[in-house]
Motif scaffolding. Structure first.
Motif, PDB file in Angstrom:
ATOM      1  N   TRP A 138       0.829  -0.949   0.024  1.00  0.00           N
ATOM      2  CA  TRP A 138       0.001  -0.416   0.098  1.00  0.00           C
ATOM      3  C   TRP A 138       0.868   1.246  -0.197  1.00  0.00           C
ATOM      4  CZ3 TRP A 138      -1.470  -4.157   3.789  1.00  0.00           C
ATOM      5  CH2 TRP A 138      -2.488  -4.729   2.902  1.00  0.00           C
ATOM      6  N   VAL A 139       0.916   2.405  -0.810  1.00  0.00           N
ATOM      7  CA  VAL A 139       1.092   3.100  -1.655  1.00  0.00           C
ATOM      8  C   VAL A 139       0.107   4.406  -1.280  1.00  0.00           C
ATOM      9  CG1 VAL A 139       3.021   4.930  -3.023  1.00  0.00           C
ATOM     10  CG2 VAL A 139       3.573   2.324  -1.970  1.00  0.00           C
ATOM     11  N   PRO A 140       0.036   5.164  -0.423  1.00  0.00           N
ATOM     12  CA  PRO A 140       0.411   5.604   1.445  1.00  0.00           C
ATOM     13  C   PRO A 140       0.269   4.360   1.625  1.00  0.00           C
ATOM     14  CG  PRO A 140      -0.822   7.119   1.104  1.00  0.00           C
ATOM     15  CD  PRO A 140      -0.827   6.201  -0.529  1.00  0.00           C
ATOM     16  N   PRO A 141       1.298   4.607   3.274  1.00  0.00           N
ATOM     17  CA  PRO A 141       0.611   2.823   3.929  1.00  0.00           C
ATOM     18  C   PRO A 141      -0.583   2.915   4.371  1.00  0.00           C
ATOM     19  CG  PRO A 141       1.924   4.407   4.782  1.00  0.00           C
ATOM     20  CD  PRO A 141       1.669   4.904   3.590  1.00  0.00           C
ATOM     21  N   LEU A 142      -1.382   1.765   5.289  1.00  0.00           N
ATOM     22  CA  LEU A 142      -2.615   1.919   5.716  1.00  0.00           C
ATOM     23  C   LEU A 142      -2.505   2.497   6.995  1.00  0.00           C
ATOM     24  CD1 LEU A 142      -4.150  -1.000   4.313  1.00  0.00           C
ATOM     25  CD2 LEU A 142      -4.396   1.327   3.460  1.00  0.00           C
ATOM     26  N   PRO A 143      -2.844   3.744   7.211  1.00  0.00           N
ATOM     27  CA  PRO A 143      -3.020   3.986   8.847  1.00  0.00           C
ATOM     28  C   PRO A 143      -3.663   3.356   9.595  1.00  0.00           C
ATOM     29  CG  PRO A 143      -4.408   5.507   7.827  1.00  0.00           C
ATOM     30  CD  PRO A 143      -3.682   4.805   6.604  1.00  0.00           C
ATOM     31  N   LEU A 144      -3.559   2.467  10.959  1.00  0.00           N
ATOM     32  CA  LEU A 144      -4.213   1.394  11.531  1.00  0.00           C
ATOM     33  C   LEU A 144      -4.169   1.396  12.514  1.00  0.00           C
ATOM     34  CD1 LEU A 144      -3.901  -2.311   9.272  1.00  0.00           C
ATOM     35  CD2 LEU A 144      -6.432  -0.200   8.910  1.00  0.00           C
ATOM     36  N   ARG A 145      -5.052   1.415  13.684  1.00  0.00           N
ATOM     37  CA  ARG A 145      -5.298   1.597  14.774  1.00  0.00           C
ATOM     38  C   ARG A 145      -5.918   0.414  15.725  1.00  0.00           C
ATOM     39  NH1 ARG A 145      -5.989   5.685  19.776  1.00  0.00           N
ATOM     40  NH2 ARG A 145      -4.533   6.656  18.510  1.00  0.00           N
ATOM     41  N   VAL A 146      -4.789  -0.306  16.819  1.00  0.00           N
ATOM     42  CA  VAL A 146      -5.251  -1.259  16.940  1.00  0.00           C
ATOM     43  C   VAL A 146      -5.991  -0.884  18.388  1.00  0.00           C
ATOM     44  CG1 VAL A 146      -3.917  -3.339  18.057  1.00  0.00           C
ATOM     45  CG2 VAL A 146      -2.548  -2.064  16.689  1.00  0.00           C
ATOM     46  N   LYS A 147      -6.948  -2.291  18.389  1.00  0.00           N
ATOM     47  CA  LYS A 147      -7.852  -1.835  18.702  1.00  0.00           C
ATOM     48  C   LYS A 147      -8.665  -3.613  20.657  1.00  0.00           C
ATOM     49  CE  LYS A 147     -12.757  -1.528  18.958  1.00  0.00           C
ATOM     50  NZ  LYS A 147     -13.930  -1.596  18.611  1.00  0.00           N
TER      51      LYS A 147
END
Length: 130
Positions: A87-96
């Motif tokens: 993925w470009v740009p990278p995927l912003p993921l929050r760990v929940k």
């Protein structure tokens, strides 16, 4: 994974990502990750159970692993919409962490991930990606 595997060096790097014991995602609840790729490794247990083991590869060079049901369901949604990496740009993921109390009364917090569309749209705009 979309990581290249044409050369021995590339294969060695992929193997290292799978065997170096990436950091466990349960140790990073509420963390924000920038994920550039994912490895999905199908494994089996002695009892004959088959499960998917996931390794998230981040832009900072770190990798994080998880194989739980909560994570599988959440990452499946991300992959269905965003497709496979890289993925470009990278995927912003929050760990929940998802509070769960088992039949034995023990409380745990199995991880899942949440996609941050606002951060992603901003990074797309900054990179000139539509």
């Amino acid at each position: 994974t979309s990581l290249p595997r044409e050369t021995l060096a590339q294969r060695a790097q992929l193997l290292e990502l799978l065997t170096e014991k990436p950091s466990d995602l349960t140790e990073h609840l509420n963390a924000d990750l920038l994920v550039r790729d994912i490895i999905i490794d199908v494994r089996s247990k002695a009892e004959g159970l088959v499960f998917a083991h996931f390794v998230l590869i981040c832009t900072d060079g770190k990798s994080y692993q998880c194989s739980g049901q909560w994570f599988k369901n959440s990452i499946a949604q991300v992959l269905w919409i965003m497709g496979g990496g890289p993925w470009v740009p990278p995927l912003p993921l929050r760990v929940k962490g998802n509070k769960r109390t088992g039949d034995d009364g023990v409380t745990s917090y199995p991880p899942s991930v949440v996609f941050d569309a606002g951060k992603y749209n901003a990074s797309c705009a900054a990179a000139g990606v539509k």
